[in-house]
Design a protein around this motif. Sequence first.
Motif, short mmCIF file in Angstrom:
data_model
loop_
_atom_site.label_atom_id
_atom_site.label_comp_id
_atom_site.label_asym_id
_atom_site.label_seq_id
_atom_site.Cartn_x
_atom_site.Cartn_y
_atom_site.Cartn_z
N ILE A 119 70.40 40.92 55.74
CA ILE A 119 70.89 39.83 54.91
C ILE A 119 71.07 38.58 55.76
O ILE A 119 71.67 38.62 56.83
CB ILE A 119 72.21 40.24 54.23
N LYS A 120 70.53 37.47 55.27
CA LYS A 120 70.49 36.24 56.05
C LYS A 120 71.57 35.24 55.68
O LYS A 120 71.82 34.28 56.41
CB LYS A 120 69.11 35.58 55.87
N HIS A 121 72.19 35.42 54.52
CA HIS A 121 73.16 34.44 54.04
C HIS A 121 74.50 35.11 53.77
O HIS A 121 74.65 36.33 53.92
CB HIS A 121 72.63 33.75 52.78
N ASN A 168 81.47 44.87 35.10
CA ASN A 168 80.28 44.37 35.76
C ASN A 168 80.53 44.16 37.24
O ASN A 168 81.60 43.68 37.63
CB ASN A 168 79.84 43.03 35.15
N LEU A 169 79.56 44.51 38.06
CA LEU A 169 79.62 44.18 39.47
C LEU A 169 78.81 42.92 39.69
O LEU A 169 77.70 42.79 39.20
CB LEU A 169 79.05 45.33 40.30
N ARG A 170 79.37 42.00 40.45
CA ARG A 170 78.73 40.72 40.69
C ARG A 170 78.55 40.50 42.18
O ARG A 170 79.42 40.87 42.97
CB ARG A 170 79.57 39.57 40.11
N ALA A 171 77.45 39.91 42.56
CA ALA A 171 77.25 39.49 43.94
C ALA A 171 76.86 38.03 43.93
O ALA A 171 76.21 37.55 43.00
CB ALA A 171 76.17 40.32 44.63
N ALA A 172 77.25 37.32 44.96
CA ALA A 172 76.95 35.88 45.04
C ALA A 172 76.74 35.46 46.48
O ALA A 172 77.28 36.06 47.41
CB ALA A 172 78.09 35.07 44.42
N VAL A 173 75.91 34.45 46.65
CA VAL A 173 75.83 33.72 47.91
C VAL A 173 76.68 32.47 47.72
O VAL A 173 76.37 31.62 46.90
CB VAL A 173 74.38 33.34 48.27
N ILE A 174 77.78 32.41 48.46
CA ILE A 174 78.70 31.28 48.35
C ILE A 174 78.77 30.61 49.71
O ILE A 174 79.21 31.21 50.70
CB ILE A 174 80.10 31.72 47.89
N GLU A 175 78.32 29.38 49.76
CA GLU A 175 78.34 28.62 51.00
C GLU A 175 78.85 27.22 50.70
O GLU A 175 78.48 26.62 49.68
CB GLU A 175 76.93 28.54 51.61
N GLU A 176 79.73 26.73 51.56
CA GLU A 176 80.34 25.42 51.37
C GLU A 176 80.99 25.31 50.00
O GLU A 176 80.87 24.29 49.31
CB GLU A 176 79.29 24.31 51.57
N GLU A 177 81.64 26.40 49.59
CA GLU A 177 82.36 26.50 48.31
C GLU A 177 81.45 26.33 47.11
O GLU A 177 81.91 26.03 46.01
CB GLU A 177 83.52 25.49 48.24
N GLN A 178 80.16 26.55 47.29
CA GLN A 178 79.21 26.44 46.20
C GLN A 178 78.48 27.77 46.01
O GLN A 178 78.03 28.38 46.97
CB GLN A 178 78.17 25.35 46.50
N LYS A 212 66.67 37.73 47.65
CA LYS A 212 66.52 39.01 48.34
C LYS A 212 67.88 39.54 48.79
O LYS A 212 68.17 40.74 48.70
CB LYS A 212 65.59 38.87 49.56
N ASP A 213 68.71 38.62 49.30
CA ASP A 213 70.05 39.03 49.74
C ASP A 213 70.87 39.58 48.58
O ASP A 213 71.54 40.62 48.70
CB ASP A 213 70.78 37.85 50.37
N ILE A 214 70.84 38.89 47.44
CA ILE A 214 71.61 39.33 46.28
C ILE A 214 71.13 40.70 45.80
O ILE A 214 71.93 41.60 45.53
CB ILE A 214 71.49 38.29 45.14
N VAL A 215 69.81 40.86 45.67
CA VAL A 215 69.27 42.14 45.20
C VAL A 215 69.61 43.26 46.17
O VAL A 215 69.93 44.38 45.76
CB VAL A 215 67.74 42.03 45.00
N THR A 216 69.57 42.98 47.46
CA THR A 216 69.92 44.00 48.45
C THR A 216 71.37 44.44 48.31
O THR A 216 71.68 45.65 48.29
CB THR A 216 69.67 43.47 49.87
N VAL A 217 72.28 43.48 48.19
CA VAL A 217 73.70 43.81 48.06
C VAL A 217 73.94 44.66 46.80
O VAL A 217 74.62 45.69 46.85
CB VAL A 217 74.55 42.52 48.01
N VAL A 241 58.62 39.40 45.31
CA VAL A 241 59.88 39.46 46.05
C VAL A 241 60.42 40.89 46.04
O VAL A 241 60.82 41.44 47.08
CB VAL A 241 60.91 38.49 45.46
N TYR A 242 60.41 41.51 44.87
CA TYR A 242 60.93 42.86 44.75
C TYR A 242 59.99 43.89 45.38
O TYR A 242 60.44 44.90 45.92
CB TYR A 242 61.18 43.18 43.27
N ASP A 243 58.69 43.61 45.33
CA ASP A 243 57.73 44.47 46.05
C ASP A 243 58.10 44.55 47.52
O ASP A 243 58.09 45.64 48.13
CB ASP A 243 56.31 43.91 45.93
#
Length: 264
Positions: A119-121, A168-178, A212-217, A241-243
């Motif tokens: 995961i990069k982010h 529901n389970l939720r995943a997010a990339v949150i950076e700089e409060e966004q 990719k990061d979200i799907v992995t999590v 991407v999913y492949d």
Amino acid sequence: MCADRIRAAHEQLKYTIRRRMRMAGGLLIEGDGYIVYDMGIEETDGHLVGATLDSDGDAKALVEQMKIFDEGDYEKIVIRVEPNGAENVRATLESANFFCKDEEGSPMMAIYEPIDWDIKHNAYLVSQNQKGEKLLERAMPVLQESFELSEDTARRMLIGGIWTSDENLRAAVIEEEQIKSFGMLTVDPKNKVGGIYYIGTLKSERGKDLGKDIVTVLTNEGFRLGATEIILQASKLGKFVYDRLGYEEIGRYKSFWKEYRAEE
């Protein structure tokens, strides 16, 4: 074996639809191999209003039930047919003016083991105490841009349980409060199949592997919770991407549309 996998994936979709309607207090009608649903929010991709039909479902009974939409103010209504089952029901649906406008269909993809991806982010599961109004507002632009929704529709979707439900389970990339990217996961405890939905990324952040990061999590959390497979429905552009993450195509959904009024 492939037919069993397709049916398991299709049942996961039906499980998620039932939960959405229950959380939002929407209309839900179930018959022999079909579900008719209406969350009371108009959109045209079949997530919140429309029907789903098994390949061996009673298509004639379904088209009778679909008459409930004839008096409403709808642009289009969609029936999604179980992957690889369209030819079994095509004649019946077309006789009721539901037509398939994309014969290629949309890929249904599945994976059977956790993803090995670095995961990069700053992608992580969003805890229940992070679902307040401030976070809700930050999720709105992602949903609007990713699915071309109006602000009102996006807000009603999020408030209607997609974001706020504890189920529901939720995943997010949150950076700089966004919030730059997010997605949802449901796991059917009966069939032990997880489903990933509403993967979205801000247009300005695309091409940076946030999705990719979200799907992995979400995928790996689904397996941790006991799922034996995770499924998702890919766009044609997003399939690669999913492949790369290890998902494989197991079939294609075909959608049959009925137009009620011209697009504005």
